[in-house]
Design a protein around this motif. Structure first.
Motif, mmCIF file in Angstrom:
data_model
loop_
_atom_site.group_PDB
_atom_site.id
_atom_site.type_symbol
_atom_site.label_atom_id
_atom_site.label_comp_id
_atom_site.label_asym_id
_atom_site.label_seq_id
_atom_site.Cartn_x
_atom_site.Cartn_y
_atom_site.Cartn_z
ATOM 1 N N VAL A 1 0.803 45.120 -5.452
ATOM 2 C CA VAL A 1 0.113 44.420 -4.372
ATOM 3 C C VAL A 1 -1.309 44.121 -4.849
ATOM 4 O O VAL A 1 -1.963 44.984 -5.440
ATOM 5 N N ARG A 2 -1.758 42.894 -4.593
ATOM 6 C CA ARG A 2 -3.098 42.476 -5.008
ATOM 7 C C ARG A 2 -3.861 41.913 -3.820
ATOM 8 O O ARG A 2 -3.293 41.216 -2.981
ATOM 9 N N ALA A 3 -5.166 42.189 -3.798
ATOM 10 C CA ALA A 3 -6.083 41.560 -2.851
ATOM 11 C C ALA A 3 -6.950 40.604 -3.660
ATOM 12 O O ALA A 3 -7.586 41.015 -4.635
ATOM 13 N N ILE A 4 -6.957 39.316 -3.274
ATOM 14 C CA ILE A 4 -7.646 38.281 -4.042
ATOM 15 C C ILE A 4 -8.594 37.515 -3.130
ATOM 16 O O ILE A 4 -8.225 37.125 -2.008
ATOM 17 N N TRP A 5 -9.808 37.306 -3.624
ATOM 18 C CA TRP A 5 -10.752 36.472 -2.898
ATOM 19 C C TRP A 5 -11.648 35.733 -3.887
ATOM 20 O O TRP A 5 -12.081 36.298 -4.890
ATOM 21 N N ASN A 6 -11.899 34.477 -3.612
ATOM 22 C CA ASN A 6 -12.748 33.634 -4.451
ATOM 23 C C ASN A 6 -12.269 33.625 -5.913
ATOM 24 O O ASN A 6 -13.069 33.632 -6.843
ATOM 25 N N GLY A 7 -10.942 33.645 -6.092
ATOM 26 C CA GLY A 7 -10.353 33.558 -7.423
ATOM 27 C C GLY A 7 -10.355 34.842 -8.230
ATOM 28 O O GLY A 7 -9.953 34.845 -9.389
ATOM 29 N N GLN A 8 -10.779 35.944 -7.630
ATOM 30 C CA GLN A 8 -10.835 37.223 -8.340
ATOM 31 C C GLN A 8 -9.918 38.256 -7.685
ATOM 32 O O GLN A 8 -9.811 38.311 -6.461
ATOM 33 N N VAL A 9 -9.305 39.083 -8.517
ATOM 34 C CA VAL A 9 -8.530 40.205 -7.995
ATOM 35 C C VAL A 9 -9.523 41.304 -7.609
ATOM 36 O O VAL A 9 -10.239 41.824 -8.458
ATOM 37 N N ILE A 10 -9.563 41.609 -6.330
ATOM 38 C CA ILE A 10 -10.475 42.631 -5.813
ATOM 39 C C ILE A 10 -9.841 44.009 -5.908
ATOM 40 O O ILE A 10 -10.513 44.996 -6.197
ATOM 41 N N ALA A 11 -8.526 44.072 -5.649
ATOM 42 C CA ALA A 11 -7.798 45.343 -5.687
ATOM 43 C C ALA A 11 -6.380 45.079 -6.157
ATOM 44 O O ALA A 11 -5.825 44.002 -5.922
ATOM 45 N N GLU A 12 -5.794 46.099 -6.797
ATOM 46 C CA GLU A 12 -4.427 45.976 -7.308
ATOM 47 C C GLU A 12 -3.808 47.364 -7.376
ATOM 48 O O GLU A 12 -4.399 48.272 -7.970
ATOM 49 N N SER A 13 -2.640 47.527 -6.756
ATOM 50 C CA SER A 13 -1.996 48.835 -6.755
ATOM 51 C C SER A 13 -0.528 48.723 -6.347
ATOM 52 O O SER A 13 -0.148 47.830 -5.602
ATOM 53 N N GLU A 14 0.265 49.662 -6.838
ATOM 54 C CA GLU A 14 1.643 49.822 -6.372
ATOM 55 C C GLU A 14 1.709 50.870 -5.270
ATOM 56 O O GLU A 14 2.772 51.141 -4.724
ATOM 57 N N ASP A 15 0.561 51.468 -4.953
ATOM 58 C CA ASP A 15 0.484 52.560 -3.996
ATOM 59 C C ASP A 15 -0.411 52.174 -2.824
ATOM 60 O O ASP A 15 -1.542 52.631 -2.711
ATOM 61 N N THR A 16 0.075 51.271 -1.977
ATOM 62 C CA THR A 16 -0.667 50.934 -0.769
ATOM 63 C C THR A 16 0.027 51.570 0.430
ATOM 64 O O THR A 16 1.220 51.873 0.383
#
Length: 94
Positions: free
Chosen positions: A2-17
């Protein structure tokens, strides 16, 4: 992943949400802290407790109070302690 993306950048990335009320809460160590700025905003949820916020700063673009977390959640929400969720235009990709 799972990724959180804003303004073209990955802010967060994890398989453990942890999903709560339709929001992915990412482990704090899965969030790129260089994009987080402290915010004075707080809100209160009757069952989760008091939320604190971060503003996102990506490439000089600010997204005020777009990340939130519960530093000391109430017992029913203990699964989101030390986790951060996003809104205000942050895209979540599963």
């Amino acid at each position: 992943m799972v990724r959180a993306i804003w303004n073209g950048q990955v802010i967060a990335e994890s398989e453990d949400t942890v999903m709560v009320e339709g929001n992915h809460y990412f482990p704090r160590d899965a969030v790129n802290a260089t994009f987080l700025k402290d915010s004075n905003k707080t809100t209160v949820c009757s069952w989760k407790g008091q939320a604190s916020y971060h503003t996102l700063d990506v490439g000089g673009q600010m997204n005020n109070d777009a990340a939130w977390f519960y530093p000391d959640p109430k017992k029913p929400a203990s699964s989101i302690k030390d986790r951060i969720a996003f809104w205000r235009g942050v895209t979540i990709e599963e």
